[in-house]
Write an enzyme that holds these catalytic residues in place. Structure first.
Site, PDB file in Angstrom:
ATOM      1  N   GLU A 129       0.852  -1.194   0.000  1.00 15.39           N
ATOM      2  CA  GLU A 129       0.000   0.000   0.000  1.00 15.39           C
ATOM      3  C   GLU A 129       0.887   1.243   0.000  1.00 15.39           C
ATOM      4  O   GLU A 129       0.931   1.989  -0.974  1.00 15.39           O
ATOM      5  CB  GLU A 129      -0.922  -0.008   1.222  1.00 15.39           C
ATOM      6  CG  GLU A 129      -1.927   1.135   1.220  1.00 15.39           C
ATOM      7  CD  GLU A 129      -2.929   1.007   2.347  1.00 15.39           C
ATOM      8  OE1 GLU A 129      -3.638   1.991   2.589  1.00 15.39           O
ATOM      9  OE2 GLU A 129      -3.003  -0.053   2.993  1.00 15.39           O
ATOM     10  N   HIS A 136       4.816  -1.472   7.734  1.00 14.44           N
ATOM     11  CA  HIS A 136       3.759  -1.213   6.758  1.00 14.44           C
ATOM     12  C   HIS A 136       3.699   0.293   6.537  1.00 14.44           C
ATOM     13  O   HIS A 136       4.393   1.053   7.222  1.00 14.44           O
ATOM     14  CB  HIS A 136       2.414  -1.759   7.268  1.00 14.44           C
ATOM     15  CG  HIS A 136       1.382  -1.911   6.199  1.00 14.44           C
ATOM     16  ND1 HIS A 136       0.092  -1.456   6.333  1.00 14.44           N
ATOM     17  CD2 HIS A 136       1.465  -2.456   4.965  1.00 14.44           C
ATOM     18  CE1 HIS A 136      -0.590  -1.732   5.227  1.00 14.44           C
ATOM     19  NE2 HIS A 136       0.224  -2.340   4.381  1.00 14.44           N
ATOM     20  N   HIS A 168      11.573  -7.335  18.595  1.00 13.28           N
ATOM     21  CA  HIS A 168      10.398  -8.200  18.581  1.00 13.28           C
ATOM     22  C   HIS A 168       9.098  -7.418  18.755  1.00 13.28           C
ATOM     23  O   HIS A 168       8.955  -6.603  19.665  1.00 13.28           O
ATOM     24  CB  HIS A 168      10.492  -9.242  19.700  1.00 13.28           C
ATOM     25  CG  HIS A 168      11.789  -9.985  19.713  1.00 13.28           C
ATOM     26  ND1 HIS A 168      12.163 -10.866  18.730  1.00 13.28           N
ATOM     27  CD2 HIS A 168      12.819  -9.957  20.593  1.00 13.28           C
ATOM     28  CE1 HIS A 168      13.355 -11.361  19.003  1.00 13.28           C
ATOM     29  NE2 HIS A 168      13.775 -10.824  20.121  1.00 13.28           N
ATOM     30  N   HIS A 226       5.149   2.022  11.090  1.00 12.63           N
ATOM     31  CA  HIS A 226       4.090   2.260  10.110  1.00 12.63           C
ATOM     32  C   HIS A 226       4.336   3.602   9.434  1.00 12.63           C
ATOM     33  O   HIS A 226       4.360   4.651  10.082  1.00 12.63           O
ATOM     34  CB  HIS A 226       2.717   2.251  10.782  1.00 12.63           C
ATOM     35  CG  HIS A 226       1.600   1.942   9.820  1.00 12.63           C
ATOM     36  ND1 HIS A 226       1.216   2.804   8.826  1.00 12.63           N
ATOM     37  CD2 HIS A 226       0.804   0.844   9.694  1.00 12.63           C
ATOM     38  CE1 HIS A 226       0.215   2.269   8.135  1.00 12.63           C
ATOM     39  NE2 HIS A 226      -0.046   1.070   8.645  1.00 12.63           N
TER      40      HIS A 226
END
Length: 537
Positions: free
Chosen positions: A56, A75, A102, A107
């Site tokens: 995206e 992302h 972890h 984003h």
């Protein structure tokens, strides 16, 4: 019954014409999920369970020698971009030698500079993090730009640029801890050569060294929450923190010895130094000192250890009067109150009353205190407390020039306790009789104010009002308290004590289950002179 239907079709995404490009020296686990235009540099390690999706928001860049640990997610939003070091636009840019640990979430739009560390379960969104920054565990960084070399403590919520600009610098201890985390995680991927049974494998030595480093860098704190809150408050105001100590003999005469000031502007560093001092001075009285370097004066003295304290137990905050007649609430001590009154040129006296006289406010004077030396006054106070054990005793502050009382506070009750036990129960404080006349009361007696505030808080209120300061209040839930993101209660315009007490009680009721602190403000100098927590969850 089985429902036979067709699953909803997924949202269509615009596929980037570019494909993922991976350097030959990079190690990408087969159980990781990569899609879209991703540039993966040399010697990058991507662990199993990671999800890096440039489908995206696109493209992504992961610099040389970076590490993406298990469960990390990267992302990005479709149209938002950041400018990378090469001058091109990216949805997510991760610099060289950085580590995304972890379960961390990056984003886009997001920029993470070179040699950064993003801790477990932390989130970075719509933010720019400069080179050599460390973001610890469970932190949120959003809508800000963090300067290079800054430290974000665990649990922080950094959503305003003011918060980002106030972050402390990274220290070598912090870097050692992050190196430990990265090295341990990388250890399984390093090939291990065969060794002779007589020679221990290097891995064992590495584990021992790392275990020691971990213990040294993450020392369990034994300071209680009140001491840590005081440390945090002092550091946030730019004050210096020092330590003084005294054995039992010196404590009786208030002959404290200095252990020096604590260097460093981070709460963790100061707390570790305090802990070390408490261990070194076990069996003695230790008190915390807050100093305003600009005004060259002390703004806090708080006892944080007594000789009877057990090693390893949380340090207690108690009073400075060794007879045990202190307020016990941890914000201040009786000797500080005495010192404050003497510094203002006030005289000090005491009164006592049995239960019958207390009900009618018929107090009787103790022996007069002529001296203005702190040690003499403390001695006189203790004599009065011993002589009238089983009665009420109150401390008086007297302005000799104006011929009026400026302070009356109960310091002993018949059961041996003080006016407040520190847990917020009712405190009864007798106000000066001249206030009763001013309010139009018919009798000449003394008015009694009953409040859910502690006696120490009411004393602080009276002292602030007498000095012409304004009073306010702030509140914060547990999350905001960790980042010192306080919110103001309803402003208090009145300078009458009863109105101020009523307004504070309203704030306490409105924000039950939260932290509430009392603020003293010098309106002429436009600065705060007091910040004292009066309620905890």
């Amino acid at each position: 019954m089985v429902v036979r239907t067709t699953a909803a079709s997924p949202k269509k995404r615009t596929k980037s014409p570019e494909e993922t490009r991976i350097d030959e020296s990079a190690k990408v686990h087969t159980f990781s999920n990569l899609s879209g235009a991703i540039e993966i540099g040399a010697r990058v390690v991507i662990a199993p369970g990671t999800s890096i999706r440039a489908d995206e928001g696109t493209p992504f860049h992961i610099g040389d020698d970076s590490k993406i640990q298990d469960g990390a997610i990267i992302h990005g939003l479709e149209k938002s971009r950041v400018v990378g070091d090469d001058g091109r636009e990216y949805s997510v840019w991760i610099g060289r030698g950085s580590c995304i640990t972890h379960m961390a979430l990056i984003h886009g739009p997001a920029y993470v500079g070179d040699r950064c560390f993003i801790g477990f379960r932390s989130t970075v969104f719509n933010a720019r993090i400069g080179a050599d920054c460390i973001v610890m565990m469970h932190a949120l960084v959003q809508d800000v730009e963090i300067p290079a070399g800054k430290f974000v403590p665990s649990g922080s919520v950094i959503t305003s640029q003011q918060q980002a600009d106030r972050l402390p610098d990274v220290t070598e201890i912090d870097r050692a801890f992050t190196r430990h985390i990265v090295d341990i995680d990388l250890a399984p991927s390093v090939p291990v050569k065969a060794h002779s049974p007589a020679t221990p494998a290097p891995a064992a030595a590495i584990n021992i060294a790392n275990e020691t480093l971990y213990r040294n860098s993450v020392t369990p704190m034994s300071l209680n929450t009140n001491i840590r809150a005081q440390v945090r408050s002092l550091l946030s105001q730019g004050y210096k923190i020092g330590i003084e100590y005294a054995d039992k003999r010196r404590f009786k005469t208030s002959s404290w010895l200095s252990a020096g000031f604590i260097d460093g502007g981070r709460e963790e560093q100061v707390s570790q130094s305090l802990e070390a001092s408490l261990r070194d001075l076990q069996g003695e009285y230790v008190r915390l000192i807050g100093v305003d370097p600009a005004a060259k004066r002390r703004i806090l003295e708080m006892i944080i250890q007594r000789p009877e304290d057990t090693p390893g137990e949380p340090a207690r905050t108690t009073t400075a009067v060794h007879g045990g007649h202190g307020n016990g609430n941890g914000h201040s001590d009786l000797s500080v109150q005495v010192r404050s009154l003497l510094a203002q040129g006030l005289k000090i006296a005491t009164e006592h009353a049995d239960k019958r006289r207390f009900k009618t406010s018929s107090w009787q004077s103790c022996a007069p205190i002529e001296s203005n030396r702190e040690s003499d006054v403390i001695t006189a106070l203790e004599d009065c407390l011993r002589e009238h054990s089983g009665e009420y005793v109150r401390l008086l502050g007297i302005d000799a020039k104006a011929k009026k009382r400026v302070l009356e506070t109960v310091i002993q009750r018949p059961d041996g306790s003080v006016a407040s036990n520190g847990n917020g129960k009712t405190a009864t404080v007798a106000e000066p009789s001249f206030k009763s006349y001013a309010s139009g009361s018919s009798g000449g007696g003394t008015a009694t104010l009953t409040s859910t505030l502690t006696a120490e808080t009411i004393t602080q209120i009276r002292s602030l009002l007498n000095q012409g300061h304004k009073i306010g209040a702030e509140h914060a839930d547990k999350r905001r308290f960790k980042t010192s993101s306080w919110q103001s209660c309803t402003p208090i315009e009145s300078s009458r004590e009863s109105d101020v007490v009523a307004a504070l009680e309203t704030c306490l009721r409105d924000h039950q289950g939260e932290y509430v602190r009392l603020i003293g403000i010098d309106s002429q100098a436009k600065r705060r002179v007091l910040e004292s927590i009066i309620q905890r969850p």
